[in-house]
Scaffold this active site. Structure first.
Site, PDB file in Angstrom:
ATOM      1  N   SER A   1      43.849  46.767  38.130  1.00  0.00           N
ATOM      2  CA  SER A   1      42.367  46.402  37.663  1.00  0.00           C
ATOM      3  C   SER A   1      41.629  45.512  38.627  1.00  0.00           C
ATOM      4  CB  SER A   1      42.552  45.922  36.176  1.00  0.00           C
ATOM      5  OG  SER A   1      43.157  44.648  36.152  1.00  0.00           O
ATOM      6  N   LYS A   2      40.373  45.238  37.981  1.00  0.00           N
ATOM      7  CA  LYS A   2      39.611  44.274  38.708  1.00  0.00           C
ATOM      8  C   LYS A   2      40.182  42.902  39.149  1.00  0.00           C
ATOM      9  CE  LYS A   2      35.024  45.835  38.880  1.00  0.00           C
ATOM     10  NZ  LYS A   2      34.257  46.568  37.728  1.00  0.00           N
TER      11      LYS A   2
END
Ligand code: GLU
Length: 488
Positions: free
Chosen positions: A251-252
Site C-alpha cells: 500500500s501507499k
C-alpha cells in the site's frame, strides 16, 4: 475457443502497479495466444470514480505499450466499454431474470437483517440470509411494491458446492450454502458489482478472467450469476497479490504505488514492464531482461506463480540499470533530454552527438534517469558546484598546487584535444611527479568536476573542452593561492 481477455480497472485512483501487472499478464496471454485484449472501465462507483483517473489509467497503460484491441479509443464491437453507459443492458438482463423467477425482490430492512446477523453471531455460525422474502406470494410482493417498500433483488442460489478449476491455483471448492441468496441489484435495478462484471464479461465474450487473488471470493458468486443467466463459464485464473517486503498487502505507506510515480522517479517504462512481469511469473530459463515482445514470446500461464510476490525495489533498480545499458547512450538520450529541458538547460549550445557522449560517459553509474543530472552537472553548469567537502579535502593535499600547475601547463600546449592525447599527458604527469595516484587524481578531479569520485576523468575533460577545463584548473589554482595566503 478464441482467447478474449480483459483488464477492467476501476477509475478510483491513478494507475496502480498491481493493476498494471494484471493488465500485463492479460496482454501477454492475449498476444501469446493470438487473442484479443479488451479494456473496460468499471466506473459504477459514481462517487469515487473520476474522469482524471480514467485518463491517467488509459494513458498510463498506453505509455507502457499495453495497447488494447477493444475498448475506449479502439474498436468497440461489444460496447459501450464504460459500465456507467451500460445501465440499459443491466436493466434488460435483470428484467429477464425476474421474469424467469431466478431473482426476487427482498424487502427486509437493515434492522431485520441485523437481527439475523446477530443471531448467527451468537450461535457462532457464518451469517447467511434467511431467504424470508424468497417465499413471499405474488400478491404480497405486488402490494409491497405498490406501497413503495424499499427493496433489493436477490439471486435464488442453489445450496450446492461451487467448484472451479483455477488456471493458477488449481481446483477451488466453495459451499454455496454459505453464500446464500446474494443481492445482485438495488430496487431500481442498479446492478451490484458482481452482476455488472458478469454481464459485461458475457456480452464481451470474455474467455479467460485473469485477475488478482483479491477477487477470488467474488468468483463463486459470479459463477452462480453466470449459471442464472444461462451463460457458459469463462476460465478463471487468480494471480498472487503483490506484497510489501514485510509480506503485508502493498500500500501507499510502503512507498510509491502508481506507475506515474515510478516514471517520475526515472524508471524506464521498459524496466517497469520487465520487472512487473518477473513479479509473479518465472521465466523459462536464466534470461531476466525482456522487452514486451520478448515477454509475449516467453509468457505462459503455467509459469505464473501461486506464491505472493514481494515488491523489491532493489530488483527494480537492477532491472532499470540493465535496461539503460540495453538502450545505450543513443537510446537513452531522448529520455534524458526532457529532464534537462525541464530544468531550463540550453541544449543548443552543444551538438546532439556531444550530449550522447555525456550519456556514454556516465552510463554505468546511472540507476534512474535523474542520476544523470547529478553525474553530469559539472558539464552543464557554468560555475562549478560539486561537493564542497570533496573540494576541501582535495585542496588540502600538499600535492594540489604542483599537480594542477603542471597539468594546466601541459593542457595549454596539448596539440589534439582528444582522449588518447589527454591520457598520454596524464600518464606523463603521473611519472613526472613524486606523488601517489590518489594525490594526483583528487586535485584534478575536484578542480574539473567538484568531486573526488565520478566518471572517467580524462573523458570528462575531453567533453568539458579545452577552454572550460583550463578555466577550472586556473580557478582552482587561484583558490589554492588564497588558501595558502590565509594560512601563512
Ligand atoms: N474493477 C475491478 C478492479 O479494479 C476488476 C474486476 C475484475 O477483474 O473482475 O479491481
Amino acid at each position: 475457443m478464441s482467447v478474449r481477455v480483459r483488464i477492467a480497472p476501476s477509475p478510483t485512483g491513478n494507475l496502480h502497479i498491481g493493476t498494471t501487472r494484471t493488465a500485463l499478464f492479460n496482454y501477454l496471454f492475449a498476444r501469446h495466444e493470438g487473442g484479443t485484449f479488451v479494456l473496460r472501465v468499471e466506473d459504477t462507483d459514481r462517487e469515487r470514480s473520476k474522469s482524471e483517473y480514467t485518463e491517467n489509467i488509459l494513458t498510463g497503460l498506453k505509455g507502457l505499450g499495453l495497447n488494447w484491441d477493444e475498448g475506449p479509443g479502439a474498436a468497440e464491437p461489444h460496447g459501450p466499454y464504460f459500465q456507467s453507459e451500460r445501465q440499459d443492458l443491466y436493466h434488460a438482463a435483470l428484467q429477464g431474470l425476474l421474469d424467469q423467477e431466478k431473482i426476487y425482490p427482498c424487502f427486509c430492512t437493515p434492522e431485520e437483517l441485523q437481527v439475523e446477523r446477530s443471531a448467527a453471531e451468537t450461535a457462532g455460525v457464518t451469517y447467511v440470509y434467511s431467504r424470508k422474502c424468497r417465499e413471499l406470494d405474488a400478491d404480497t410482493v405486488s402490494a409491497r411494491i405498490a406501497s413503495g417498500d424499499k427493496k433489493v433483488y436477490r439471486l435464488k442460489v442453489r445450496d450446492e458446492e461451487v467448484v472451479f478449476n483455477d488456471l493458477i491455483r488449481g481446483e477451488i471448492r466453495i459451499d454455496a450454502s454459505l453464500i446464500g441468496d446474494i443481492i445482485i441489484a438495488r430496487g431500481d435495478f442498479n446492478p451490484m458489482y458482481n452482476f455488472a462484471v458478469v454481464l459485461d464479461d458475457i456480452q464481451m465474450q470474455i474467455s479467460h478472467v485473469l485477475r488478482g487473488e483479491d477477487h477470488i471470493s467474488n468468483t463463486p458468486k459470479q459463477i452462480l450469476i453466470y449459471e442464472a443467466l444461462g451463460a457458459e463459464l469463462p476460465r478463471f485464473g487468480h494471480s498472487a497479490m503483490m506484497l510489501a517486503p514485510d509480506r503485508s498487502k502493498l500500500s501507499k505507506r510502503h512507498g510509491a504505488t502508481s506507475v506515474q510515480d515510478y516514471l517520475a522517479m526515472g524508471y524506464l517504462p521498459e524496466a517497469l514492464i520487465n520487472y512487473l512481469a518477473l513479479l509473479g511469473w518465472s521465466p523459462p530459463d536464466t534470461q531476466e531482461i525482456f522487452s514486451l515482445d520478448e515477454l509475449v514470446q516467453a509468457f505462459t500461464l503455467e509459469r505464473v506463480t501461486k506464491a505472493g510476490a514481494v515488491f523489491d525495489i532493489e530488483k527494480l533498480k537492477w532491472v532499470n540499470t540493465q535496461w539503460m545499458r540495453r538502450l545505450g547512450p543513443e537510446g537513452l538520450w531522448p529520455r534524458i533530454k526532457p529532464l534537462l529541458e525541464a530544468q531550463g538547460f540550453d541544449l543548443s549550445q552543444q551538438p546532439e552527438s556531444w550530449w550522447i557522449e555525456t550519456v556514454r560517459l556516465v552510463l554505468d553509474k546511472l540507476v534512474v534517469l535523474p542520476d544523470y543530472l547529478h553525474q553530469c552537472d559539472f558539464l552543464m553548469q557554468a560555475a562549478l558546484v560539486g561537493k564542497p567537502e570533496d573540494i576541501q579535502k582535495a585542496y588540502a593535499l600538499s600535492s594540489a598546487a604542483p599537480v594542477l600547475d603542471a597539468f594546466s601547463a601541459g593542457l595549454e600546449t596539448l596539440e589534439n584535444w582528444d582522449l588518447p592525447s589527454l591520457q598520454a599527458e596524464f600518464e606523463q604527469l603521473k611519472t613526472a611527479l613524486p606523488y601517489k595516484v590518489k594525490d594526483i587524481m583528487w586535485p584534478v578531479r575536484a578542480a574539473i568536476t567538484g568531486r573526488v569520485a565520478g566518471a572517467d576523468l580524462m573523458q570528462s575533460i575531453v567533453l568539458l573542452g579545452r577552454e572550460r577545463s583550463l578555466n577550472r584548473l586556473n580557478q582552482a589554482l587561484d583558490q589554492l593561492k588564497v588558501q595558502a595566503q590565509t594560512q601563512e
